[in-house]
Design a protein around this motif. Structure first.
Motif, PDB file in Angstrom:
ATOM      1  N   PHE A  51       0.816  -1.215   0.000  1.00 15.74           N
ATOM      2  CA  PHE A  51       0.000   0.000   0.000  1.00 15.74           C
ATOM      3  C   PHE A  51       0.848   1.262   0.000  1.00 15.74           C
ATOM      4  CE2 PHE A  51      -3.410  -2.922   1.322  1.00 15.74           C
ATOM      5  CZ  PHE A  51      -4.344  -2.551   0.358  1.00 15.74           C
ATOM      6  N   VAL A  52       1.962   1.227   0.718  1.00 13.44           N
ATOM      7  CA  VAL A  52       2.838   2.403   0.714  1.00 13.44           C
ATOM      8  C   VAL A  52       3.347   2.666  -0.702  1.00 13.44           C
ATOM      9  CG1 VAL A  52       5.084   3.262   1.479  1.00 13.44           C
ATOM     10  CG2 VAL A  52       3.506   2.296   3.142  1.00 13.44           C
ATOM     11  N   ALA A  53       3.792   1.574  -1.365  1.00  7.71           N
ATOM     12  CA  ALA A  53       4.315   1.742  -2.724  1.00  7.71           C
ATOM     13  C   ALA A  53       3.211   2.178  -3.680  1.00  7.71           C
ATOM     14  CB  ALA A  53       4.955   0.435  -3.197  1.00  7.71           C
ATOM     15  N   LEU A  54       2.006   1.616  -3.487  1.00 12.65           N
ATOM     16  CA  LEU A  54       0.884   1.965  -4.352  1.00 12.65           C
ATOM     17  C   LEU A  54       0.529   3.450  -4.214  1.00 12.65           C
ATOM     18  CD1 LEU A  54      -1.150   0.566  -6.282  1.00 12.65           C
ATOM     19  CD2 LEU A  54      -2.712   0.436  -4.343  1.00 12.65           C
ATOM     20  N   ILE A  55       0.477   3.897  -2.954  1.00  9.37           N
ATOM     21  CA  ILE A  55       0.133   5.302  -2.713  1.00  9.37           C
ATOM     22  C   ILE A  55       1.180   6.225  -3.332  1.00  9.37           C
ATOM     23  CG2 ILE A  55      -0.084   7.057  -0.889  1.00  9.37           C
ATOM     24  CD1 ILE A  55      -1.348   4.746   0.840  1.00  9.37           C
ATOM     25  N   LYS A  56       2.440   5.835  -3.123  1.00  9.01           N
ATOM     26  CA  LYS A  56       3.501   6.666  -3.679  1.00  9.01           C
ATOM     27  C   LYS A  56       3.420   6.682  -5.213  1.00  9.01           C
ATOM     28  CE  LYS A  56       8.055   8.268  -2.910  1.00  9.01           C
ATOM     29  NZ  LYS A  56       9.219   8.233  -2.052  1.00  9.01           N
ATOM     30  N   PHE A  57       3.117   5.501  -5.803  1.00  9.83           N
ATOM     31  CA  PHE A  57       2.991   5.410  -7.262  1.00  9.83           C
ATOM     32  C   PHE A  57       1.897   6.361  -7.756  1.00  9.83           C
ATOM     33  CE2 PHE A  57       0.956   3.537 -11.003  1.00  9.83           C
ATOM     34  CZ  PHE A  57       2.035   3.464 -11.861  1.00  9.83           C
ATOM     35  N   ILE A  58       0.769   6.352  -7.054  1.00 13.04           N
ATOM     36  CA  ILE A  58      -0.347   7.228  -7.452  1.00 13.04           C
ATOM     37  C   ILE A  58       0.058   8.699  -7.305  1.00 13.04           C
ATOM     38  CG2 ILE A  58      -2.695   7.949  -6.835  1.00 13.04           C
ATOM     39  CD1 ILE A  58      -3.162   4.969  -6.000  1.00 13.04           C
ATOM     40  N   LEU A  59       0.712   9.001  -6.177  1.00  9.29           N
ATOM     41  CA  LEU A  59       1.127  10.389  -5.951  1.00  9.29           C
ATOM     42  C   LEU A  59       2.118  10.861  -7.018  1.00  9.29           C
ATOM     43  CD1 LEU A  59       1.523  10.532  -2.051  1.00  9.29           C
ATOM     44  CD2 LEU A  59      -0.371  11.386  -3.452  1.00  9.29           C
ATOM     45  N   VAL A  60       3.018   9.959  -7.431  1.00  8.49           N
ATOM     46  CA  VAL A  60       3.984  10.323  -8.469  1.00  8.49           C
ATOM     47  C   VAL A  60       3.259  10.511  -9.796  1.00  8.49           C
ATOM     48  CG1 VAL A  60       5.951   9.496  -9.831  1.00  8.49           C
ATOM     49  CG2 VAL A  60       5.944   9.219  -7.344  1.00  8.49           C
ATOM     50  N   GLU A  87      11.080  -1.050  -8.078  1.00 13.89           N
ATOM     51  CA  GLU A  87      10.494  -1.704  -9.241  1.00 13.89           C
ATOM     52  C   GLU A  87       9.370  -0.858  -9.833  1.00 13.89           C
ATOM     53  OE1 GLU A  87      12.649  -4.377 -10.455  1.00 13.89           O
ATOM     54  OE2 GLU A  87      10.697  -5.334 -10.798  1.00 13.89           O
ATOM     55  N   ALA A  88       8.601  -0.191  -8.959  1.00  8.95           N
ATOM     56  CA  ALA A  88       7.507   0.649  -9.440  1.00  8.95           C
ATOM     57  C   ALA A  88       8.063   1.791 -10.286  1.00  8.95           C
ATOM     58  CB  ALA A  88       6.708   1.189  -8.262  1.00  8.95           C
ATOM     59  N   GLU A  89       9.215   2.274  -9.884  1.00  9.18           N
ATOM     60  CA  GLU A  89       9.826   3.369 -10.635  1.00  9.18           C
ATOM     61  C   GLU A  89      10.197   2.905 -12.042  1.00  9.18           C
ATOM     62  OE1 GLU A  89      13.048   5.156  -8.509  1.00  9.18           O
ATOM     63  OE2 GLU A  89      13.378   6.688 -10.040  1.00  9.18           O
ATOM     64  N   ARG A  90      10.691   1.638 -12.113  1.00  7.46           N
ATOM     65  CA  ARG A  90      11.137   1.104 -13.401  1.00  7.46           C
ATOM     66  C   ARG A  90       9.975   0.580 -14.257  1.00  7.46           C
ATOM     67  NH1 ARG A  90      15.428  -2.947 -11.688  1.00  7.46           N
ATOM     68  NH2 ARG A  90      15.322  -1.879  -9.695  1.00  7.46           N
ATOM     69  N   HIS A  91       9.081  -0.209 -13.614  1.00  2.00           N
ATOM     70  CA  HIS A  91       8.077  -0.921 -14.408  1.00  2.00           C
ATOM     71  C   HIS A  91       6.655  -0.463 -14.165  1.00  2.00           C
ATOM     72  CE1 HIS A  91      11.271  -3.542 -15.598  1.00  2.00           C
ATOM     73  NE2 HIS A  91      11.520  -3.896 -14.346  1.00  2.00           N
ATOM     74  N   THR A 102       5.862  -7.014  -7.863  1.00  6.11           N
ATOM     75  CA  THR A 102       6.991  -7.892  -8.182  1.00  6.11           C
ATOM     76  C   THR A 102       8.259  -7.506  -7.442  1.00  6.11           C
ATOM     77  OG1 THR A 102       7.535  -6.502 -10.076  1.00  6.11           O
ATOM     78  CG2 THR A 102       6.124  -8.423 -10.485  1.00  6.11           C
ATOM     79  N   GLY A 103       8.383  -6.259  -7.048  1.00  4.57           N
ATOM     80  CA  GLY A 103       9.658  -5.817  -6.497  1.00  4.57           C
ATOM     81  C   GLY A 103       9.842  -6.079  -5.018  1.00  4.57           C
ATOM     82  N   MET A 104       8.746  -6.481  -4.383  1.00  5.02           N
ATOM     83  CA  MET A 104       8.747  -6.480  -2.936  1.00  5.02           C
ATOM     84  C   MET A 104       9.878  -7.276  -2.287  1.00  5.02           C
ATOM     85  SD  MET A 104       5.266  -5.964  -0.973  1.00  5.02           S
ATOM     86  CE  MET A 104       4.305  -6.376  -2.293  1.00  5.02           C
ATOM     87  N   PHE A 105      10.095  -8.499  -2.761  1.00  2.00           N
ATOM     88  CA  PHE A 105      11.077  -9.345  -2.092  1.00  2.00           C
ATOM     89  C   PHE A 105      12.479  -9.218  -2.676  1.00  2.00           C
ATOM     90  CE2 PHE A 105       7.339 -11.256  -0.278  1.00  2.00           C
ATOM     91  CZ  PHE A 105       7.763 -11.558   1.000  1.00  2.00           C
ATOM     92  N   GLU A 106      12.641  -8.237  -3.584  1.00  2.00           N
ATOM     93  CA  GLU A 106      13.926  -8.092  -4.238  1.00  2.00           C
ATOM     94  C   GLU A 106      15.048  -7.781  -3.244  1.00  2.00           C
ATOM     95  OE1 GLU A 106      14.099  -5.944  -8.270  1.00  2.00           O
ATOM     96  OE2 GLU A 106      13.270  -7.964  -8.191  1.00  2.00           O
ATOM     97  N   VAL A 107      14.781  -6.910  -2.312  1.00  2.00           N
ATOM     98  CA  VAL A 107      15.829  -6.464  -1.401  1.00  2.00           C
ATOM     99  C   VAL A 107      15.876  -7.319  -0.138  1.00  2.00           C
ATOM    100  CG1 VAL A 107      16.815  -4.449  -0.276  1.00  2.00           C
ATOM    101  CG2 VAL A 107      15.248  -4.151  -2.203  1.00  2.00           C
ATOM    102  N   THR A 108      14.747  -7.829   0.273  1.00  2.00           N
ATOM    103  CA  THR A 108      14.615  -8.256   1.651  1.00  2.00           C
ATOM    104  C   THR A 108      14.735  -9.740   1.895  1.00  2.00           C
ATOM    105  OG1 THR A 108      13.243  -8.051   3.567  1.00  2.00           O
ATOM    106  CG2 THR A 108      12.128  -8.522   1.537  1.00  2.00           C
ATOM    107  N   SER A 109      15.111 -10.509   0.873  1.00  2.00           N
ATOM    108  CA  SER A 109      14.995 -11.955   1.009  1.00  2.00           C
ATOM    109  C   SER A 109      15.841 -12.535   2.140  1.00  2.00           C
ATOM    110  CB  SER A 109      15.351 -12.616  -0.300  1.00  2.00           C
ATOM    111  OG  SER A 109      16.552 -12.068  -0.778  1.00  2.00           O
ATOM    112  N   SER A 110      16.941 -11.877   2.528  1.00  2.00           N
ATOM    113  CA  SER A 110      17.898 -12.558   3.414  1.00  2.00           C
ATOM    114  C   SER A 110      17.325 -12.907   4.784  1.00  2.00           C
ATOM    115  CB  SER A 110      19.174 -11.734   3.553  1.00  2.00           C
ATOM    116  OG  SER A 110      18.998 -10.742   4.524  1.00  2.00           O
ATOM    117  N   GLY A 111      16.548 -12.010   5.371  1.00  2.00           N
ATOM    118  CA  GLY A 111      15.990 -12.289   6.706  1.00  2.00           C
ATOM    119  C   GLY A 111      15.086 -13.503   6.674  1.00  2.00           C
ATOM    120  N   ILE A 112      14.190 -13.537   5.693  1.00  2.00           N
ATOM    121  CA  ILE A 112      13.240 -14.648   5.602  1.00  2.00           C
ATOM    122  C   ILE A 112      13.945 -15.936   5.212  1.00  2.00           C
ATOM    123  CG2 ILE A 112      11.252 -15.541   4.339  1.00  2.00           C
ATOM    124  CD1 ILE A 112      10.079 -12.836   4.310  1.00  2.00           C
TER     125      ILE A 112
END
Lengths: 151, 121, 331
Positions: free
Chosen positions: A135-144, B79-83, B90-100
């Motif tokens: 949701f944070v990313a979604l909101i930011k995406f919409i705001l951008v 990922e949102a910035e790129r795609h 899709t980008g969510m687990f890109e950075v954070t996989s190590s803890g899990i």
């Protein structure tokens, strides 16, 4: 005796948690765990090809490894009794939640026991982490998109 | 460099102290406390505040569970910035996989070699 | 309604076995055995739990010199889902069996049913009791054993112990079961699973009051009124309720709690001991032995139980509790 009257009595008799002592212990142990994390980070930066920005991942993995050892020998629960959030909030606490559930359910087998119960305590952290990130990313995406903020 | 250790201690300690207050004053269970902190980490990153905290305090910000919310959000944002919109998922687990992944692997290994013991000592 | 046993069934013997940590109990000298392995050399905690039940029964039978085939009924229960440890022990004991669940009050509810069977002449010998195993119970009601959560000062420690009594027809040389009171399920709106003593104290209060009123007795008629596992705080609350009901605090000296005393003053155990095995172990070792030694002549045993499950807690329900009592006398 009426319910309200009893609840009053219960309030009087029950000791309040030692707020200051608990917070101080959480602060000290939590701070100490993070300092150890910083040392591990430094180790990866100096001896391996990691930068300050990328050292976080191996650091976290190493801390979880420490959590496994402490959990397995029954020491993490003792630290937890002393430190409260001080040992629950660092990633070692996340590791402890997963690993203690895994050890506990070994007696029901690797598939149904360990597999089925691995995230029974830590699952909520994954759930709320992922959903809030979404949701944070979604909101930011919409705001951008509408031009209120930029990436 | 030495100062980072001091900052790591204080920032990490303060995040844990906040967790303790949520438990004692807020009467939250550990599960509720950790979930709250993870959401807080995600929101802080959305506002662009968590990255500066990591630069300042190092492991003091990456070791507490708040960093889990931060890195999930961070991956999603990158990922949102790129795609675009798809990247959010899709980008969510890109950075954070190590803890899990570490917790899962060590959980499995732990289950193979340890037994639960109830003794207090 | 109080039950008065005309035939005065006897508490012929008690068998109590406990785990390694229970060696620290101030009552451990009265137990028949303390095992070093909390799993009783079995693979799982639940199997160890079952073994513990069987061994407690064996001790009770051995002391009275009776065999398995002499026993007419087996009454008991524990805290594990569907009471499998006791149910499985019943399979191996091969005695007609009814499983009873009153949470930590099961020791007394079992003895009440066994006494009724004796009273109506259906039973010459019956085994009755309860048990709990720390690891098996904690994992079900709270967290995995190795999970590092901070227990508050109000928390209690689930005991690893099994206590079983051999109930038979009246004999003068043994303590007699004179009367019993079956408790209601009482809910005073307590909802903290780490503060069971507060939830259970009102149930104990109601049962004791109702028993005394219907038997036309006062507290001073008893040498000992021993509740099961209220813990130090729960006992304080129970005494507080009596004081508010108009009884002077110096009259409350016979009032004690097995859970509050179990581990002594050790702060590791917070408010004290709990679990179905706690009251069963203390009632059927310390109390019986002291009665036979002549220390106590009239005793009221009040086992207390919190009737919650993890499900009801998570669904935000309050905790109903019960307390069952038996009155025992020794000539």
């Amino acid at each position: 005796m009426e319910k309200e009257q009893y609840q009053q009595l219960e309030q009087n008799v029950t000791p309040k948690p030692p707020y200051f002592k608990n917070v101080a212990k959480a602060f000290l142990v939590g701070g100490l765990i993070c300092t150890i994390g910083q040392a591990v980070s430094l180790f990866y930066i100096i001896f391996f090809d990691f930068t300050e920005a990328t050292a976080g991942n191996p650091t976290v993995a190493t801390m979880v490894f420490f959590a496994m050892i402490l959990t397995g020998f029954g020491l993490y629960k003792k630290i937890g009794q002393f430190a409260g959030a001080g040992s629950a909030v660092p990633v070692t606490g996340f590791g402890n939640a997963v690993i203690s559930a895994a050890i506990e359910h070994r007696s029901e087998g690797l598939v149904l026991g360990v597999g089925g119960n691995l995230f029974k305590l830590a699952g909520s952290v994954v759930l709320f982490g992922v959903v809030s990130a979404f949701f944070v990313a979604l909101i930011k995406f919409i705001l951008v998109t509408i031009g209120v903020v930029s990436w | 460099m030495a100062m980072t250790f001091v900052f790591a201690f204080f920032v990490g300690g303060i995040i844990c102290a906040i967790g303790q207050l949520l438990m004692d004053y807020g009467k939250l269970t550990p599960g509720h406390t950790l979930s709250t902190l993870v959401v807080a980490g995600a929101i802080l990153d959305g506002m662009g505040l968590y990255e500066p905290l990591i630069n300042f305090a190092g492991a003091g910000a990456t070791v507490p569970i708040t960093s889990f919310g931060n890195s999930l959000t961070h991956g999603a944002l990158a990922e949102a910035e790129r795609h675009g919109l798809v990247g959010v998922l899709t980008g969510m687990f890109e950075v954070t996989s190590s803890g899990i992944s570490a917790a899962v692997v060590f959980g499995f290994i732990g289950a193979l070699i340890f037994k639960p013991k109830g003794n207090v000592d | 309604m109080v039950i008065v046993f005309q035939s005065k069934p006897s508490l012929i013997a008690g068998g109590v076995v406990a785990g390694p940590l229970e060696k620290r109990s101030i009552f451990s000298q009265y137990f028949d055995a303390n095992y070093d392995d909390e799993r009783w050399q079995m693979k799982t905690n639940e199997q160890g739990h079952r073994k513990m039940v069987e061994e407690a029964c064996e001790f009770a039978m051995k002391k009275a010199g009776v065999k398995k085939t002499d026993i007419d009924y087996f009454m008991g229960g524990d805290l594990v889902n569907q009471m499998t440890p006791t149910n499985f022990a019943a399979r191996d004991l091969d005695i007609p069996f009814i499983g009873l669940f009153s949470a930590c009050a099961t020791s007394i509810s079992s003895i009440i049913v066994a006494s009724l069977l004796t009273e109506v002449g259906a039973s010459n010998f019956a085994l009755a009791g309860a048990s709990s195993q720390h690891n098996a119970v904690e994992r079900q009601f709270r967290y995995p054993i190795n999970y590092g959560s901070q227990k508050p000062q109000t928390a209690q420690w689930t005991v690893t112990a099994a206590g079983y009594a051999l109930i038979g027809k009246h004999h003068e040389e043994y303590p007699s079961i004179e009367a019993a009171t079956v408790g209601k399920s009482v809910d005073y709106g307590m909802d903290d699973p780490f503060h069971m003593g507060a939830a259970m104290a009102p149930a104990a209060f109601q049962t004791i009051q109702s028993h005394l009123a219907q038997r036309n007795q006062k507290i001073y008629h008893y040498d000992l009124i021993l509740t099961g596992d209220l813990g130090q705080l729960g006992l304080k609350l129970l005494k507080g309720m009596f004081v508010e009901s108009g009884i002077k605090s110096e009259e409350l000296t016979p009032l004690r709690d097995a859970g509050a005393e179990f581990y002594g003053q050790d702060e590791t155990f917070q408010s004290g001991a709990s679990g179905a095995g706690c009251s069963a172990a203390v009632f059927l070792s310390y109390v019986i032995q002291q009665m036979r030694a002549g220390t106590f002549k009239r005793v009221l045993l009040v086992a207390t139980g919190a009737l919650l499950s993890p499900l009801t807690f998570q669904q935000g329900e309050t905790i109903p509790c019960t307390a069952h009592a038996i009155e025992i006398t020794m000539k």
